[in-house]
Design a protein around this motif. Structure first.
Motif, mmCIF file in Angstrom:
data_model
loop_
_atom_site.group_PDB
_atom_site.id
_atom_site.type_symbol
_atom_site.label_atom_id
_atom_site.label_comp_id
_atom_site.label_asym_id
_atom_site.label_seq_id
_atom_site.Cartn_x
_atom_site.Cartn_y
_atom_site.Cartn_z
ATOM 1 N N GLN A 8 0.833 -1.206 0.000
ATOM 2 C CA GLN A 8 0.000 0.000 0.000
ATOM 3 C C GLN A 8 0.866 1.253 0.000
ATOM 4 O O GLN A 8 0.558 2.236 -0.684
ATOM 5 C CB GLN A 8 -0.937 0.006 1.209
ATOM 6 N N PHE A 9 1.957 1.224 0.760
ATOM 7 C CA PHE A 9 2.863 2.372 0.769
ATOM 8 C C PHE A 9 3.430 2.603 -0.633
ATOM 9 O O PHE A 9 3.510 3.747 -1.100
ATOM 10 C CB PHE A 9 4.008 2.144 1.755
ATOM 11 N N ILE A 10 3.828 1.528 -1.303
ATOM 12 C CA ILE A 10 4.378 1.646 -2.667
ATOM 13 C C ILE A 10 3.327 2.219 -3.610
ATOM 14 O O ILE A 10 3.624 3.103 -4.415
ATOM 15 C CB ILE A 10 4.884 0.273 -3.152
ATOM 16 N N ARG A 11 2.099 1.727 -3.506
ATOM 17 C CA ARG A 11 1.023 2.260 -4.363
ATOM 18 C C ARG A 11 0.793 3.738 -4.098
ATOM 19 O O ARG A 11 0.613 4.535 -5.031
ATOM 20 C CB ARG A 11 -0.259 1.457 -4.152
ATOM 21 N N ASP A 12 0.793 4.127 -2.826
ATOM 22 C CA ASP A 12 0.582 5.537 -2.477
ATOM 23 C C ASP A 12 1.721 6.409 -3.001
ATOM 24 O O ASP A 12 1.489 7.511 -3.511
ATOM 25 C CB ASP A 12 0.478 5.693 -0.957
ATOM 26 N N ARG A 13 2.962 5.936 -2.870
ATOM 27 C CA ARG A 13 4.106 6.723 -3.345
ATOM 28 C C ARG A 13 4.074 6.864 -4.870
ATOM 29 O O ARG A 13 4.366 7.934 -5.421
ATOM 30 C CB ARG A 13 5.407 6.051 -2.900
ATOM 31 N N LEU A 14 3.702 5.795 -5.567
ATOM 32 C CA LEU A 14 3.589 5.869 -7.028
ATOM 33 C C LEU A 14 2.501 6.858 -7.448
ATOM 34 O O LEU A 14 2.667 7.605 -8.410
ATOM 35 C CB LEU A 14 3.294 4.488 -7.607
ATOM 36 N N SER A 32 15.422 -6.160 3.383
ATOM 37 C CA SER A 32 16.452 -6.248 2.352
ATOM 38 C C SER A 32 15.907 -5.763 1.010
ATOM 39 O O SER A 32 14.691 -5.734 0.785
ATOM 40 C CB SER A 32 16.928 -7.693 2.205
ATOM 41 N N GLU A 33 16.830 -5.392 0.107
ATOM 42 C CA GLU A 33 16.399 -5.006 -1.239
ATOM 43 C C GLU A 33 15.780 -6.184 -1.975
ATOM 44 O O GLU A 33 14.924 -5.993 -2.838
ATOM 45 C CB GLU A 33 17.566 -4.423 -2.028
ATOM 46 N N ASP A 34 16.198 -7.408 -1.658
ATOM 47 C CA ASP A 34 15.574 -8.589 -2.274
ATOM 48 C C ASP A 34 14.087 -8.650 -1.925
ATOM 49 O O ASP A 34 13.251 -8.989 -2.766
ATOM 50 C CB ASP A 34 16.263 -9.870 -1.800
ATOM 51 N N ASP A 39 8.430 -7.559 -3.675
ATOM 52 C CA ASP A 39 7.198 -6.758 -3.619
ATOM 53 C C ASP A 39 6.908 -6.130 -4.988
ATOM 54 O O ASP A 39 5.755 -6.153 -5.456
ATOM 55 C CB ASP A 39 7.345 -5.638 -2.576
ATOM 56 N N LEU A 40 7.938 -5.573 -5.605
ATOM 57 C CA LEU A 40 7.740 -4.908 -6.897
ATOM 58 C C LEU A 40 7.348 -5.904 -7.972
ATOM 59 O O LEU A 40 6.517 -5.589 -8.838
ATOM 60 C CB LEU A 40 9.015 -4.153 -7.295
#
Length: 252
Positions: A8-14, A32-34, A39-40
């Motif tokens: 949800q945070f990623i969707r909001d930031r996008l 981690s970035e992995d 998630d992406l």
């Protein structure tokens, strides 16, 4: 933070900014970035974003937004970058300035008492320069793309070919030390490449969300950048990579 909370945070930031960086998300989430890349991938599979080198960008709705809509993003940051960017100018220079909201801010920041010749394919840049008495303004015509706010195509390329510039203020979609400068639109990238070939040096003013990201169409290698203007909070490690390739870093 739970998976759905991260999503949800990623969707909001996008929705707000149109782009996310994997490294920044990993630091914010404490994972981690992995984990972020997973998630992406899941969100990309659901059609909610498009992955690019270093992170992800919004799917079609943001990509299809008009330049006036994009102009509402990071307004203060772009103004600071613009004020720093015009510091590299010298009287008597010939410039290419292509499209983009940051470049429009740069055009508005050019002092009224400096003599320049400016060639642009951007209506927004031309409008900002129209009343500067010492600027000789050259419009590069062609097929006008409303969403980009610029002219592209054969007529634009032919006009660019007739000129040479001391500096090219290049509006970048993605900027990465290994991938170079990139753009999302193939016709726009073609015009940018032509301007870069006919310029003695490239100037890029980039907000943090442009750094360490890449779009599909390559414009120029990183070592072609003479001046890179960045925010004060830009990651030092990323800037060091550009410095090693010859860019002079200017902090806004």
């Amino acid at each position: 933070m739970l998976t759905e909370e991260r999503h949800q945070f990623i969707r909001d930031r996008l929705a707000a900014e149109g782009k996310v960086l994997a490294g920044e998300l990993a630091s914010r989430f404490g994972v981690s970035e992995d984990t972020v890349r997973r998630d992406l991938r899941e969100l990309a599979k659901a059609g909610q974003l498009r992955r690019v080198y270093g992170g992800a960008v919004a799917s079609a709705p943001f990509a299809a937004s008009t330049i006036s809509q994009r102009g509402s993003h990071a307004v203060e940051e772009k103004m600071r970058l613009a004020r720093a960017a015009v510091g590299v100018l010298a009287a008597g220079q010939t410039l290419f300035i292509d499209g983009g909201t940051t470049n429009e801010a740069i055009a508005r920041a050019i002092p009224r008492d400096i003599e320049l010749t400016v060639a642009t394919n951007s209506l927004g840049v031309a409008s900002a320069l129209a009343d500067l008495p010492l600027v000789e303004l050259i419009m590069l015509g062609g097929r006008y793309i409303r969403d980009l706010g610029t002219c592209v195509g054969g007529d634009t390329l032919a006009a660019v070919a007739q000129l040479g510039a001391d500096l090219f203020f290049l509006g970048s979609c993605g900027l990465d030390a290994s991938r170079g400068v990139t753009a999302f639109d193939s016709a726009e990238a073609e015009v940018k490449r032509a301007m870069a070939r006919n310029s003695a040096g490239i100037v890029i003013a980039a907000t943090n969300d442009k750094l360490a990201t890449a779009a599909p169409y390559r414009v120029a290698a990183a070592d072609a950048i003479r001046h890179l203007v960045v925010e004060r909070t830009a990651p030092a490690a990323i800037l060091a990579d550009f410095e090693r390739q010859g860019a002079e870093i200017h902090v806004a």
